[in-house]
Design a protein around this motif. Structure first.
Motif, PDB file in Angstrom:
ATOM      1  N   GLY A 146      -6.422  95.308   0.454  1.00 35.08           N
ATOM      2  CA  GLY A 146      -6.685  94.052  -0.244  1.00 35.08           C
ATOM      3  C   GLY A 146      -6.049  94.019  -1.630  1.00 35.08           C
ATOM      4  N   LEU A 147      -6.195  95.106  -2.374  1.00 35.56           N
ATOM      5  CA  LEU A 147      -5.610  95.181  -3.706  1.00 35.56           C
ATOM      6  C   LEU A 147      -4.080  95.115  -3.634  1.00 35.56           C
ATOM      7  CD1 LEU A 147      -5.736  95.782  -6.787  1.00 35.56           C
ATOM      8  CD2 LEU A 147      -5.641  98.200  -6.169  1.00 35.56           C
ATOM      9  N   VAL A 148      -3.520  95.916  -2.761  1.00 37.98           N
ATOM     10  CA  VAL A 148      -2.062  95.962  -2.633  1.00 37.98           C
ATOM     11  C   VAL A 148      -1.525  94.601  -2.179  1.00 37.98           C
ATOM     12  CG1 VAL A 148      -0.178  97.021  -1.327  1.00 37.98           C
ATOM     13  CG2 VAL A 148      -1.996  98.453  -2.249  1.00 37.98           C
ATOM     14  N   ARG A 149      -2.229  93.971  -1.260  1.00 35.88           N
ATOM     15  CA  ARG A 149      -1.804  92.652  -0.749  1.00 35.88           C
ATOM     16  C   ARG A 149      -1.827  91.606  -1.854  1.00 35.88           C
ATOM     17  NH1 ARG A 149       0.391  88.942   1.792  1.00 35.88           N
ATOM     18  NH2 ARG A 149      -0.370  88.013   3.701  1.00 35.88           N
ATOM     19  N   ARG A 150      -2.832  91.660  -2.729  1.00 34.52           N
ATOM     20  CA  ARG A 150      -2.900  90.707  -3.850  1.00 34.52           C
ATOM     21  C   ARG A 150      -1.729  90.907  -4.806  1.00 34.52           C
ATOM     22  NH1 ARG A 150      -8.254  91.790  -3.302  1.00 34.52           N
ATOM     23  NH2 ARG A 150      -8.327  93.275  -5.015  1.00 34.52           N
ATOM     24  N   VAL A 151      -1.309  92.131  -5.002  1.00 31.11           N
ATOM     25  CA  VAL A 151      -0.206  92.402  -5.923  1.00 31.11           C
ATOM     26  C   VAL A 151       1.134  92.042  -5.284  1.00 31.11           C
ATOM     27  CG1 VAL A 151       1.037  94.219  -7.173  1.00 31.11           C
ATOM     28  CG2 VAL A 151      -1.459  94.201  -7.162  1.00 31.11           C
ATOM     29  N   LEU A 152       1.327  92.425  -4.033  1.00 33.80           N
ATOM     30  CA  LEU A 152       2.638  92.252  -3.395  1.00 33.80           C
ATOM     31  C   LEU A 152       2.831  90.900  -2.697  1.00 33.80           C
ATOM     32  CD1 LEU A 152       3.140  95.793  -1.869  1.00 33.80           C
ATOM     33  CD2 LEU A 152       4.175  94.841  -3.917  1.00 33.80           C
ATOM     34  N   ARG A 153       1.741  90.361  -2.168  1.00 33.66           N
ATOM     35  CA  ARG A 153       1.777  89.081  -1.455  1.00 33.66           C
ATOM     36  C   ARG A 153       2.694  89.101  -0.223  1.00 33.66           C
ATOM     37  NH1 ARG A 153       2.093  85.831  -6.947  1.00 33.66           N
ATOM     38  NH2 ARG A 153      -0.091  85.935  -7.473  1.00 33.66           N
ATOM     39  N   ASP A 154       2.963  90.243   0.294  1.00 36.20           N
ATOM     40  CA  ASP A 154       3.779  90.387   1.497  1.00 36.20           C
ATOM     41  C   ASP A 154       3.086  91.402   2.396  1.00 36.20           C
ATOM     42  OD1 ASP A 154       6.100  92.226   2.847  1.00 36.20           O
ATOM     43  OD2 ASP A 154       6.663  90.096   2.839  1.00 36.20           O
ATOM     44  N   GLU A 155       2.728  90.966   3.592  1.00 35.73           N
ATOM     45  CA  GLU A 155       1.922  91.820   4.465  1.00 35.73           C
ATOM     46  C   GLU A 155       2.636  93.102   4.875  1.00 35.73           C
ATOM     47  OE1 GLU A 155      -0.962  91.581   8.353  1.00 35.73           O
ATOM     48  OE2 GLU A 155      -0.138  89.748   7.505  1.00 35.73           O
ATOM     49  N   ALA A 156       3.910  92.982   5.261  1.00 37.47           N
ATOM     50  CA  ALA A 156       4.632  94.167   5.729  1.00 37.47           C
ATOM     51  C   ALA A 156       4.777  95.196   4.603  1.00 37.47           C
ATOM     52  CB  ALA A 156       6.007  93.772   6.260  1.00 37.47           C
ATOM     53  N   GLN A 157       5.151  94.732   3.416  1.00 33.30           N
ATOM     54  CA  GLN A 157       5.277  95.660   2.291  1.00 33.30           C
ATOM     55  C   GLN A 157       3.911  96.235   1.909  1.00 33.30           C
ATOM     56  OE1 GLN A 157       7.557  94.810  -1.162  1.00 33.30           O
ATOM     57  NE2 GLN A 157       9.066  93.612  -0.032  1.00 33.30           N
ATOM     58  N   SER A 158       2.880  95.411   2.009  1.00 28.79           N
ATOM     59  CA  SER A 158       1.530  95.877   1.688  1.00 28.79           C
ATOM     60  C   SER A 158       1.108  96.993   2.636  1.00 28.79           C
ATOM     61  CB  SER A 158       0.537  94.718   1.758  1.00 28.79           C
ATOM     62  OG  SER A 158       0.856  93.733   0.812  1.00 28.79           O
ATOM     63  N   TYR A 190      10.472  97.752  -8.230  1.00 23.83           N
ATOM     64  CA  TYR A 190      11.626  98.129  -7.435  1.00 23.83           C
ATOM     65  C   TYR A 190      12.280  96.889  -6.823  1.00 23.83           C
ATOM     66  CZ  TYR A 190      14.455 100.081  -3.734  1.00 23.83           C
ATOM     67  OH  TYR A 190      15.509 100.387  -2.911  1.00 23.83           O
ATOM     68  N   CYS A 191      11.469  96.003  -6.282  1.00 26.41           N
ATOM     69  CA  CYS A 191      12.008  94.787  -5.659  1.00 26.41           C
ATOM     70  C   CYS A 191      12.689  93.891  -6.689  1.00 26.41           C
ATOM     71  CB  CYS A 191      10.900  94.020  -4.929  1.00 26.41           C
ATOM     72  SG  CYS A 191      10.317  94.875  -3.447  1.00 26.41           S
ATOM     73  N   ARG A 192      12.089  93.789  -7.872  1.00 24.38           N
ATOM     74  CA  ARG A 192      12.717  92.990  -8.937  1.00 24.38           C
ATOM     75  C   ARG A 192      14.044  93.594  -9.357  1.00 24.38           C
ATOM     76  NH1 ARG A 192       7.527  91.649 -12.630  1.00 24.38           N
ATOM     77  NH2 ARG A 192       6.701  89.976 -11.333  1.00 24.38           N
ATOM     78  N   ALA A 193      14.080  94.903  -9.500  1.00 22.94           N
ATOM     79  CA  ALA A 193      15.325  95.566  -9.887  1.00 22.94           C
ATOM     80  C   ALA A 193      16.400  95.344  -8.830  1.00 22.94           C
ATOM     81  CB  ALA A 193      15.088  97.058 -10.111  1.00 22.94           C
ATOM     82  N   ALA A 194      16.009  95.409  -7.565  1.00 24.65           N
ATOM     83  CA  ALA A 194      16.972  95.177  -6.487  1.00 24.65           C
ATOM     84  C   ALA A 194      17.478  93.733  -6.525  1.00 24.65           C
ATOM     85  CB  ALA A 194      16.331  95.481  -5.132  1.00 24.65           C
TER      86      ALA A 194
END
Length: 174
Positions: free
Chosen positions: A25-37, A80-84
């Protein structure tokens, strides 16, 4: 946690069942992407398994310790995603029209590069290496720490100190 530290798979399964939902739940709130979460959650649980010996019950309960790991991992993934994405944008921008005064721009860029190299040489080895890995190779703090075989907190502190020294050296802090 004591049993997990000793490699008890059953104890880890119980721990996993207790923390997996809140971690996801925490990771999903931060990433907003299920697969990455899902990926990050698995990374977190692997880190908990491998790093169980680092847990200190005198500093707090297990859940906040695991959630801190989860939050850090999620933030690392965002960075990491922002840097990419930034690298992709810079690469795409490289296909634009040639600037009007290319010679002046190249000369100015060369001087800027020399100044940056000068300032980088003034850093400690760990600071310089951390900055180069993070900013020129796009690694996260965690990846830098793993590459340098240094504690994550040490790398973060060295990076902060290095950026302050670079800012001061380049005259950007005024």
């Amino acid at each position: 946690m004591e049993r997990v530290t000793r490699g008890d798979h059953e104890a880890f399964a119980h721990l996993y069942d207790a923390v997996a939902g809140p971690v996801f739940g925490l990771v999903r709130r931060v990433l907003r992407d299920e697969a990455q979460s899902e990926e990050v959650m698995q990374d977190v649980m692997l880190e908990v398994w491998r790093g169980a010996a680092r847990y200190d019950p005198h500093r707090g309960d297990v859940m906040p310790w695991v959630m801190t790991i989860a939050h850090r991992r999620a933030v690392d993934r965002v960075r990491y995603c922002r840097a990419a994405a930034d690298r992709d944008q810079r690469a795409a921008a490289g296909t634009r029209e040639i600037p009007f005064d290319e010679v002046a721009e190249r000369a100015e860029a060369h001087l800027d590069h020399q100044q940056v190299r000068h300032c980088l040489r003034r850093l400690t080895d760990l600071q310089r290496e951390s900055v180069l890995l993070a900013f020129y190779q796009g690694l996260t703090y965690r990846e830098v720490a793993e590459r340098l075989r240094a504690p994550l907190g040490t790398v973060k502190t060295r990076m902060r100190d290095a950026l302050i020294r670079l800012r001061d050296c380049l005259g950007a802090g005024s």
